[in-house]
Design a protein around this motif. Structure first.
Motif, PDB file in Angstrom:
ATOM      1  N   SER A 159      35.301  36.759  36.967  1.00  0.00           N
ATOM      2  CA  SER A 159      36.146  36.096  37.946  1.00  0.00           C
ATOM      3  C   SER A 159      35.918  34.605  37.831  1.00  0.00           C
ATOM      4  O   SER A 159      34.834  34.149  37.440  1.00  0.00           O
ATOM      5  N   TYR A 160      36.957  33.823  38.166  1.00  0.00           N
ATOM      6  CA  TYR A 160      36.855  32.373  38.073  1.00  0.00           C
ATOM      7  C   TYR A 160      35.782  31.838  39.018  1.00  0.00           C
ATOM      8  O   TYR A 160      35.011  30.946  38.665  1.00  0.00           O
ATOM      9  N   ALA A 161      35.704  32.417  40.219  1.00  0.00           N
ATOM     10  CA  ALA A 161      34.732  31.948  41.202  1.00  0.00           C
ATOM     11  C   ALA A 161      33.302  32.218  40.755  1.00  0.00           C
ATOM     12  O   ALA A 161      32.385  31.458  41.072  1.00  0.00           O
ATOM     13  N   ALA A 162      33.094  33.330  40.002  1.00  0.00           N
ATOM     14  CA  ALA A 162      31.749  33.695  39.577  1.00  0.00           C
ATOM     15  C   ALA A 162      31.275  32.904  38.365  1.00  0.00           C
ATOM     16  O   ALA A 162      30.090  32.921  38.032  1.00  0.00           O
ATOM     17  N   MET A 163      32.171  32.197  37.711  1.00  0.00           N
ATOM     18  CA  MET A 163      31.791  31.424  36.530  1.00  0.00           C
ATOM     19  C   MET A 163      30.951  30.212  36.918  1.00  0.00           C
ATOM     20  O   MET A 163      31.031  29.708  38.037  1.00  0.00           O
ATOM     21  N   THR A 164      30.166  29.750  35.984  1.00  0.00           N
ATOM     22  CA  THR A 164      29.461  28.491  36.167  1.00  0.00           C
ATOM     23  C   THR A 164      30.449  27.343  35.978  1.00  0.00           C
ATOM     24  O   THR A 164      31.523  27.523  35.383  1.00  0.00           O
ATOM     25  N   PRO A 165      30.137  26.145  36.459  1.00  0.00           N
ATOM     26  CA  PRO A 165      31.048  25.009  36.261  1.00  0.00           C
ATOM     27  C   PRO A 165      31.396  24.771  34.790  1.00  0.00           C
ATOM     28  O   PRO A 165      32.543  24.461  34.468  1.00  0.00           O
ATOM     29  N   ILE A 190      40.362  37.980  29.246  1.00  0.00           N
ATOM     30  CA  ILE A 190      40.364  39.017  30.286  1.00  0.00           C
ATOM     31  C   ILE A 190      40.779  38.401  31.617  1.00  0.00           C
ATOM     32  O   ILE A 190      41.613  38.952  32.342  1.00  0.00           O
ATOM     33  N   LEU A 191      40.208  37.250  31.936  1.00  0.00           N
ATOM     34  CA  LEU A 191      40.512  36.585  33.195  1.00  0.00           C
ATOM     35  C   LEU A 191      41.994  36.217  33.263  1.00  0.00           C
ATOM     36  O   LEU A 191      42.665  36.445  34.278  1.00  0.00           O
ATOM     37  N   TRP A 192      42.509  35.658  32.194  1.00  0.00           N
ATOM     38  CA  TRP A 192      43.913  35.262  32.164  1.00  0.00           C
ATOM     39  C   TRP A 192      44.833  36.478  32.264  1.00  0.00           C
ATOM     40  O   TRP A 192      45.847  36.448  32.976  1.00  0.00           O
ATOM     41  N   LEU A 193      44.479  37.563  31.558  1.00  0.00           N
ATOM     42  CA  LEU A 193      45.302  38.774  31.584  1.00  0.00           C
ATOM     43  C   LEU A 193      45.349  39.385  32.983  1.00  0.00           C
ATOM     44  O   LEU A 193      46.366  39.958  33.381  1.00  0.00           O
ATOM     45  N   TYR A 335      50.153  52.663  32.692  1.00  0.00           N
ATOM     46  CA  TYR A 335      49.231  51.563  32.394  1.00  0.00           C
ATOM     47  C   TYR A 335      48.217  51.447  33.513  1.00  0.00           C
ATOM     48  O   TYR A 335      48.576  51.412  34.698  1.00  0.00           O
ATOM     49  N   THR A 336      46.961  51.395  33.154  1.00  0.00           N
ATOM     50  CA  THR A 336      45.879  51.201  34.122  1.00  0.00           C
ATOM     51  C   THR A 336      45.471  49.738  34.095  1.00  0.00           C
ATOM     52  O   THR A 336      44.968  49.248  33.083  1.00  0.00           O
ATOM     53  N   PRO A 337      45.685  49.018  35.178  1.00  0.00           N
ATOM     54  CA  PRO A 337      45.396  47.576  35.169  1.00  0.00           C
ATOM     55  C   PRO A 337      43.923  47.282  34.938  1.00  0.00           C
ATOM     56  O   PRO A 337      43.042  48.006  35.400  1.00  0.00           O
ATOM     57  N   LEU A 338      43.700  46.193  34.227  1.00  0.00           N
ATOM     58  CA  LEU A 338      42.351  45.687  34.035  1.00  0.00           C
ATOM     59  C   LEU A 338      41.872  44.962  35.285  1.00  0.00           C
ATOM     60  O   LEU A 338      40.677  44.923  35.579  1.00  0.00           O
ATOM     61  N   ASN A 339      42.800  44.395  36.027  1.00  0.00           N
ATOM     62  CA  ASN A 339      42.500  43.618  37.230  1.00  0.00           C
ATOM     63  C   ASN A 339      41.894  44.521  38.308  1.00  0.00           C
ATOM     64  O   ASN A 339      42.554  45.441  38.791  1.00  0.00           O
ATOM     65  N   PRO A 340      40.653  44.291  38.721  1.00  0.00           N
ATOM     66  CA  PRO A 340      40.014  45.171  39.700  1.00  0.00           C
ATOM     67  C   PRO A 340      40.622  45.089  41.092  1.00  0.00           C
ATOM     68  O   PRO A 340      40.385  45.971  41.917  1.00  0.00           O
TER      69      PRO A 340
END
Length: 643
Positions: A159-165, A190-193, A335-340
């Protein structure tokens, strides 16, 4: 009768004034407005009622780090899960400041000085009210890696929030570069998709863009799991919207193997139609289907040369082409989404499509024709085929730039990019590189022989290609009304991806080019004082001055006669504006004695602009240079209105 009319007016006036709210002379106007608003809100009869089916778009936020040009969706599904949807009661809903927002191909997001053009992603101004791992929170810290810094990836739920700066900085740099370079880690695609999935599955918007942008990503992937996921998504979405045959064939040209479901879409158009499969469809079908071609057969890329070779064999052995009947069986696509954050059980559903591959007997004549065709290929033809690979449409910009650098070194073997005191220096690998529009157009596969003039869409393609590779093109290819021809010289100047050129710089660059043509400049001793003089009028930073200094390669001598500029300037500027431009140009060059004393420049300038020679007004003479420059930027911006 007269008294009756007067009486009616008096009664009406009394009624009107009796309904006016009493005002305390010590109460401010704003307080009265607030009191009136509170009074309205407390009265059910005054409550605003809106159509519950109406769809509202996210309103702009006031974050200083956010670009004012960011775009927002104006339509979306009104379901509860839509980040733009409002449902429930009929009362007026107040939009949250942290509403999830979408920025598509035509928009941009600015985080600090970093501009992301067309990210095709979600963003928010703080923690989004809608859970979305891919959301770019513009309030979160962004950093950039130091040279040779090792980046670790130890989280499982991306997730974008969980990434480091620093990880965010790498991700944003990849987005700003146009997503044409292989990402550094699987977490970024993965994040973009995940965002693309939400846009297609939840919002049900931009489905064609989602297919095109996702498919464009496919050649850059080196991880089998994400490749498989992208192909699944493209297949499901293509079936979902029933992609037209022409679009399907365009996609198929870039793939050596195509999922059976996507092939079934195009075959359904011909089932029971009594129409033979066109040669292009038959060739694509055999080339991309492992079941028809045989799993042991060598993969084959698309080739117009081989299509021409296949067509007569196919027509002869298949009696003009095979005709398909509607099969009795169907296949189920899901299709099973990758997005949780997306409920995979209820959002995608299943789609049924005719299954042409359960019984292969109708394809037997085509399979035989393919074997005859494949066995007749010579080794040379096979090499020609393998050269036309999947990444053919992506220009080899890196080698193009390397060849320009090598030519520059050979032409200037002793150049150290420093010619004296005050000279603005560039690194050896970042020196300005000269080429032509024709060479660049050929690189990105534009038919440069179709027309002598370069059309607007072709110029935009060249600008976009250069920008995502980290280069700026000079002269500016976005000037409205200016004619560009294929043999015109252009300059590549290094430009950090995502950098937005200021209006002051763009106008200054054009003015400098125009003046060099006007005075027939041939020597740097004239160019350098003019370049420095522009800082008096325009708000230019160090990078802008480096760019202006670099363009002397094109401006000494100029490629165009002065009249060339007058033709398109006159299209956009009024007589009054052209007079101001004339006075501005003269004010720039008058500090140089050899130019001020040149009696030919002033009448030449008036002739070019088709105006009478008049003196500046007293107000213009007293106007501070910075104010004069700001006025010229406002006037000349008309030439860049399509940018």
């Amino acid at each position: 009768m007269l008294y009756l009319v007067i009486g009616l007016f008096v009664v009406a006036a009394v009624v009107i004034f009796s309904r006016q709210p009493s005002q305390n002379p010590n109460t401010s106007t704003e307080e009265n407005k607030d009191a009136q608003e509170n009074n309205n809100n407390s009265n059910p009869e005054n409550e605003v009622v809106e159509d519950p089916r109406a769809v509202k778009s996210a309103k702009p936020v006031t974050a200083p780090d956010l670009a004012s040009g960011a775009t927002y969706s104006s339509a979306a599904s009104s379901g509860d899960d839509s980040p733009y949807g409002y449902s429930g009661n009929n009362k007026k809903a107040r939009a949250s400041e942290n509403l999830l927002r979408w920025c598509g191909r035509g928009g941009n997001i600015q985080i600090s000085n970093f501009v992301i053009q067309g990210p095709v992603a979600y963003w928010s101004n703080g923690t989004s009210d809608t859970e979305e791992p891919s959301c770019i929170d513009v309030t979160l810290e962004v950093g950039f890696p130091q040279e040779h810094e090792e980046i670790t990836y130890d989280f499982e739920n991306y997730s974008y929030a969980a990434m480091t700066p620093v990880q965010r900085g790498i991700y944003l740099t990849w987005l700003a570069g146009g997503r044409i370079q292989p990402p550094r880690h699987i977490c970024y695609p993965i994040l973009w998709l995940c965002g693309i999935e939400r846009r297609a599955i939840i919002d049900k918007l931009d489905l064609g863009i989602c297919i095109a942008e996702t498919f464009r990503l496919l050649p850059l992937m080196r991880w089998p799991e994400i490749i498989h996921r992208i192909i699944q998504f493209i297949t499901w979405l293509a079936v979902k919207i029933w992609l037209p045959d022409d679009d399907l064939l365009t996609l198929f040209k870039r793939l050596n193997t195509v999922p059976e479901a996507m092939l079934c879409i195009i075959l359904t158009s011909y089932a029971n139609s009594k129409l033979a499969l066109p040669s292009m469809v038959a060739f694509t079908l055999m080339r991309t289907s492992e079941k028809l071609r045989g799993e042991d057969a060598k993969p084959m890329s698309h080739s117009e040369y081989l299509l021409e070779k296949f067509t007569p064999i196919y027509k002869e052995l298949c009696a003009g082409g095979i005709v398909l009947n509607k099969p009795s069986n169907v296949m189920t696509i899901s299709y099973t989404p990758l997005n949780p954050s997306i409920d995979s059980d209820t959002k995608t559903g299943t789609i049924e499509i005719l299954n042409f591959f359960e019984d292969l007997r109708p394809f037997e004549p085509l399979i035989e024709a393919w074997h005859v065709f494949a066995s007749g290929l010579t080794e040379t033809e096979d090499e020609k085929l393998t050269a036309e690979i999947m990444l053919e449409d992506r220009p080899d910009f890196e080698n193009f730039i390397d060849s320009l650098r090598e030519a520059n070194r050979q032409n200037n073997p002793n150049s150290d990019n420093s010619s004296g005191e005050g000279e603005i220096e560039l690194e050896n690998d970042d020196v300005p590189l000269v080429t032509t529009l024709q060479e660049l157009g050929t690189l990105i596969k534009i038919n440069v022989n179709a027309d002598k003039k370069v059309r607007g869409g072709e110029r935009k393609s060249m600008i976009d290609t250069a920008q995502v590779e980290g280069w700026q093109i000079v002269p500016d290819l976005g000037i409205s009304g200016r004619e560009y021809v294929w043999d015109e010289k252009i300059l590549f100047i290094p430009l950090e991806p995502g950098t937005k050129l200021s209006a002051d710089y763009r106008i200054a660059s054009f003015i400098l080019e125009f003046i060099c043509s006007l005075i027939y400049a041939r020597e740097e001793r004239l160019f350098e004082p003019l370049r420095q003089r522009l800082n008096t009028y325009f708000n230019l930073n160090d990078s802008d001055n480096i760019r202006l200094d670099a363009q002397k390669v094109l401006n000494l001598p100029t490629q165009h006669e002065p009249d060339f500029y007058g033709e398109f300037i006159s299209v956009w500027l009024s007589v009054e504006e052209k007079i101001k431009l004339k006075n501005f140009v003269l004010s720039i060059i008058e500090f140089m004695p050899e130019l001020r004393d040149n009696d030919d420049i002033r009448p030449r300038l008036c002739s070019i602009l088709s105006i009478k020679d008049t003196d500046p007004t007293p107000e213009q003479k007293r106007m501070p240079p910075a104010n004069f420059g700001a006025e010229i930027v406002k006037i000349m911006s008309m030439l860049f209105k399509n940018n």
